[in-house]
Design a protein around this motif. Structure first.
Motif, PDB file in Angstrom:
ATOM      1  N   THR A 232      -9.510  -1.577  -3.496  1.00  0.00           N
ATOM      2  CA  THR A 232      -8.663  -1.204  -2.381  1.00  0.00           C
ATOM      3  C   THR A 232      -8.447  -2.427  -1.508  1.00  0.00           C
ATOM      4  O   THR A 232      -9.407  -3.099  -1.138  1.00  0.00           O
ATOM      5  CB  THR A 232      -9.327  -0.099  -1.533  1.00  0.00           C
ATOM      6  N   GLU A 233      -7.203  -2.708  -1.195  1.00  0.00           N
ATOM      7  CA  GLU A 233      -6.889  -3.854  -0.361  1.00  0.00           C
ATOM      8  C   GLU A 233      -6.879  -3.412   1.097  1.00  0.00           C
ATOM      9  O   GLU A 233      -6.272  -2.415   1.453  1.00  0.00           O
ATOM     10  CB  GLU A 233      -5.529  -4.436  -0.731  1.00  0.00           C
ATOM     11  N   ILE A 234      -7.566  -4.162   1.928  1.00  0.00           N
ATOM     12  CA  ILE A 234      -7.595  -3.876   3.357  1.00  0.00           C
ATOM     13  C   ILE A 234      -6.708  -4.897   4.049  1.00  0.00           C
ATOM     14  O   ILE A 234      -6.913  -6.099   3.919  1.00  0.00           O
ATOM     15  CB  ILE A 234      -9.023  -3.947   3.915  1.00  0.00           C
ATOM     16  N   LYS A 235      -5.743  -4.421   4.792  1.00  0.00           N
ATOM     17  CA  LYS A 235      -4.819  -5.313   5.471  1.00  0.00           C
ATOM     18  C   LYS A 235      -5.453  -5.843   6.754  1.00  0.00           C
ATOM     19  O   LYS A 235      -6.135  -5.106   7.469  1.00  0.00           O
ATOM     20  CB  LYS A 235      -3.514  -4.592   5.807  1.00  0.00           C
TER      21      LYS A 235
END
Length: 67
Positions: free
Chosen positions: A3-6
């Protein structure tokens, strides 16, 4: 699953300084974790080598002088 966290955008509203006093035990534990892969692949014992111990002692002495 990844999961990419901005990262937040905009101006920083508040700065915090976090101070953590590290014990020699914590420094040893961190260093031995770094050497764990050497144990698996090179057959190293994982013990902290004298030259690494000397580097740690020198760093701690420097930190003491700096307060």
């Amino acid at each position: 699953m990844c999961t990419e966290i901005k990262c937040p955008e905009g101006e920083v509203q508040e700065w915090r300084e976090v101070l953590h006093t590290a014990s020699l035990h914590e420094i040893d534990a961190i260093n031995s974790r770094m050497q764990a892969f050497l144990v698996l692949f090179a057959g190293d014992t994982g013990k902290i080598k004298p030259e690494v111990r000397n580097q740690i002692n020198a760093k701690v002495a420097k930190w003491r002088e700096e307060g």
